[in-house]
Enzyme design. Structure first.
Site, short mmCIF file in Angstrom:
data_model
loop_
_atom_site.label_atom_id
_atom_site.label_comp_id
_atom_site.label_asym_id
_atom_site.label_seq_id
_atom_site.Cartn_x
_atom_site.Cartn_y
_atom_site.Cartn_z
CG ASP A 130 -0.23 -0.22 2.51
OD1 ASP A 130 0.97 -0.58 2.47
OD2 ASP A 130 -0.85 -0.03 3.56
CG HIS A 190 20.57 2.13 -19.33
ND1 HIS A 190 19.40 2.27 -20.02
CD2 HIS A 190 21.37 3.13 -19.76
CE1 HIS A 190 19.50 3.31 -20.84
NE2 HIS A 190 20.70 3.85 -20.70
CG ASP A 231 24.85 8.31 -17.26
OD1 ASP A 231 24.33 9.40 -16.93
OD2 ASP A 231 24.66 7.75 -18.35
CG ASP A 251 22.13 12.15 -19.19
OD1 ASP A 251 22.82 11.46 -18.41
OD2 ASP A 251 21.62 11.70 -20.22
CG HIS A 275 25.60 4.47 -26.22
ND1 HIS A 275 25.95 5.78 -26.40
CD2 HIS A 275 26.54 3.93 -25.38
CE1 HIS A 275 27.04 6.04 -25.70
NE2 HIS A 275 27.43 4.93 -25.08
CG HIS A 313 19.69 11.72 -24.83
ND1 HIS A 313 19.30 12.53 -23.78
CD2 HIS A 313 20.65 10.91 -24.32
CE1 HIS A 313 19.99 12.20 -22.70
NE2 HIS A 313 20.83 11.23 -23.00
CG HIS A 318 16.59 9.23 -22.90
ND1 HIS A 318 16.47 7.89 -22.70
CD2 HIS A 318 17.86 9.55 -22.52
CE1 HIS A 318 17.62 7.41 -22.22
NE2 HIS A 318 18.47 8.41 -22.10
CD GLU A 362 24.63 9.90 -23.63
OE1 GLU A 362 25.02 9.00 -22.86
OE2 GLU A 362 23.47 10.33 -23.66
CE1 TYR A 410 30.11 2.72 -21.82
CE2 TYR A 410 29.57 2.49 -24.16
CZ TYR A 410 29.56 3.24 -22.99
OH TYR A 410 28.99 4.48 -22.98
NE ARG A 428 27.19 6.88 -20.49
CZ ARG A 428 27.01 5.66 -20.02
NH1 ARG A 428 27.49 4.62 -20.69
NH2 ARG A 428 26.37 5.45 -18.89
CD GLU A 486 25.17 11.68 -20.69
OE1 GLU A 486 25.35 10.90 -19.74
OE2 GLU A 486 24.12 11.74 -21.35
MN LIG Z 1 22.47 10.46 -21.57
#
Ligand SMILES: [Mn+2]
Length: 469
Positions: A63, A275, A292, A303, A375, A379, A386, A404, A408, A425, A427
């Protein structure tokens, strides 16, 4: 006397619920939201109506719900942050015997008892005074409200969520949706009107207004401060969770309500999972830490990704990959200006990474770049991490998007194993200006030399001591 006290307690409760002090002073103004509705209306076809619902509430545990997050389009157009609401926007003015109007908002009814449990509600009067609407009703009035949807040339609405709870009151979100479908005789959803809704909201939201730029600068700036603090605090014995926690603490310190997306804080192999969200490795050893993480401040998401050596020094292999990603980012920055096709950003990043990986001998066939850079480079960024925008168009002034690139190399990849478990990465959040661009996240260092130097500084968090458990 007892009854009197109870009455008094009720009145007191209502009063307590009504007033809230010491709120931030930099929320978007009602004039901003009014202006966005006007701009939306300008893009609507003749004699059309747009229908926008609140997002559903989501279960966290039995709940208990997750903290509520509003539909960004609803927030953009109204500033209303509560569930169980529907906005009707009319292209043309409607007239009744005593009024002219072109918008109606149906909202959650006030309820003193509920509000002491689940929080304050603006209610009809609050929405009128705080958000500047003239025509506001409780959700339960939607059913009886006289509106003939057949008279409109088009009913513009977004995809309607189906996985929502229904409290059978008839005027929670499920009830409002049912009422809408029945009033508008909708049996199957119309993809064309969804596309029109997307086109209008993308056209508006891809260009940031002055008020939005102010919030975007704040959310990116405080996210950079968080990244820099983790760089100072990090060491081989720090856990991913702890690094994650420093980010979140600093976001809260500056008044951000949330993170714009689940933070990705992964060392070594975990940094190669795009992710990754567990963030539960108990220490980082001498691996690269990929973070990230971006805050959400008054609805607007940053981001930012930084990749740092947990021990303060890049190994030769880590540095080679890092420098290649850095070079890709620098080359993309060079084409960040009005007129560049959005898709060119990724083409440029891919070209630089492909050539670099060939040179390092990590790939021998250019097509294999996808294995290590799976990727895209960019964006849009705003209310959604996004964000909405025309991804097939050209860059325009006051657009904000990410740059970005990343590489990898998971264990067992088809290359020399000295490269395994390196994930990088970088970004940044870029604003297109009149003549060129501005890197909004420049406050957090990207050059490997500057990152190594920052890791040598001490952080307040290094001094914090807690009892062992
Ligand atoms: Mn991003």
């Amino acid at each position: 006397m007892k009854q009197f006290l109870l009455l008094f307690a009720c009145a007191f409760t209502l009063l307590t619920v009504q007033s809230q002090e010491n709120l931030p002073t930099d929320y978007l103004s009602k004039e901003f939201h009014q202006g966005r509705r006007e701009a939306f209306r300008n893009l609507m076809p003749a004699n059309s109506v747009a229908v926008i619902f609140s997002y559903p509430e989501r279960v966290f545990s039995k709940d208990i719900n997750y903290n509520y997050h509003q539909n960004p389009d609803m927030y953009y157009l109204t500033g209303y942050k509560e569930p169980d609401a529907v906005l009707l926007l009319f292209k043309d003015n409607k007239t009744t015997a005593n009024d002219t109007y072109n918008e109606i908002l149906f909202v959650r009814e006030r309820n003193a008892a509920q509000e002491t449990w689940t929080g304050r509600r603006l209610g009809v009067e609050g929405v009128k005074s705080k958000l500047g609407f003239k025509m506001v009703y409780n959700g339960k009035d939607f059913n009886a409200f006289a509106i003939d949807f057949k008279k409109f040339s088009q009913i513009i609405y977004d995809k309607i969520p189906t996985d929502i709870r229904n409290n059978k009151s008839g005027f929670d979100l499920a009830g409002l949706i049912e009422t809408f479908k029945s009033k508008a005789s909708i049996t199957a959803e119309n993809e064309t009107v969804h596309q029109l809704f997307d086109k209008i909201t993308s056209t508006l939201r891809e260009i940031k207004t002055v008020e939005e730029l102010d919030l975007m600068r704040k959310t990116v700036k405080l996210s950079c401060i968080a990244h820099n603090e983790v760089m100072k605090a990090v060491g081989p014995d720090m856990s991913e969770n702890e690094a994650d926690g420093i980010h979140r603490y600093i976001h809260k310190h500056y008044g951000a309500e949330d993170e714009g997306y689940p933070p990705i804080v992964g060392a070594g192999a975990n940094g190669c999972i795009l992710h990754y969200g567990e963030n539960n490795a108990t220490k980082m050893d001498n691996q690269l830490l990929l973070m990230d993480v971006g805050s959400e401040y008054h609805g607007y998401s940053a981001d930012v990704t930084r990749t740092v050596p947990a021990n303060g020094k890049f190994s030769p292999e880590q540095k080679a990959i890092y420098e290649l990603v850095y070079e890709a980012q620098e080359e993309v920055f060079k084409i960040c200006k009005e007129g560049t096709p959005f898709q060119d950003l990724n083409k440029k990043a891919r070209e630089v990474i492909t050539n670099g990986l060939l040179k390092l001998g990590i790939i021998t066939d250019p097509k294999d770049v996808r294995m290590y850079y799976p990727h895209s480079c960019s964006h849009f960024l705003g209310l959604d991490v996004h964000d909405k925008g025309n991804y097939m168009g050209n860059l325009k002034e006051n657009m904000i998007f990410t740059v970005e690139p990343g590489i990898y190399i998971p264990a067992n990849s088809k290359c020399d194993k000295k490269w395994w478990n390196i994930g990088v990465r970088i970004e940044d959040d870029v604003l297109i200006t009149k003549s060129s661009y501005e890197n909004l996240s420049a406050e957090s260092p990207r050059k490997w030399q500057e990152i190594e130097a920052l890791t040598k500084q001490k952080s307040t968090f290094n001094e914090m001591k807690f009892p062992k458990i």
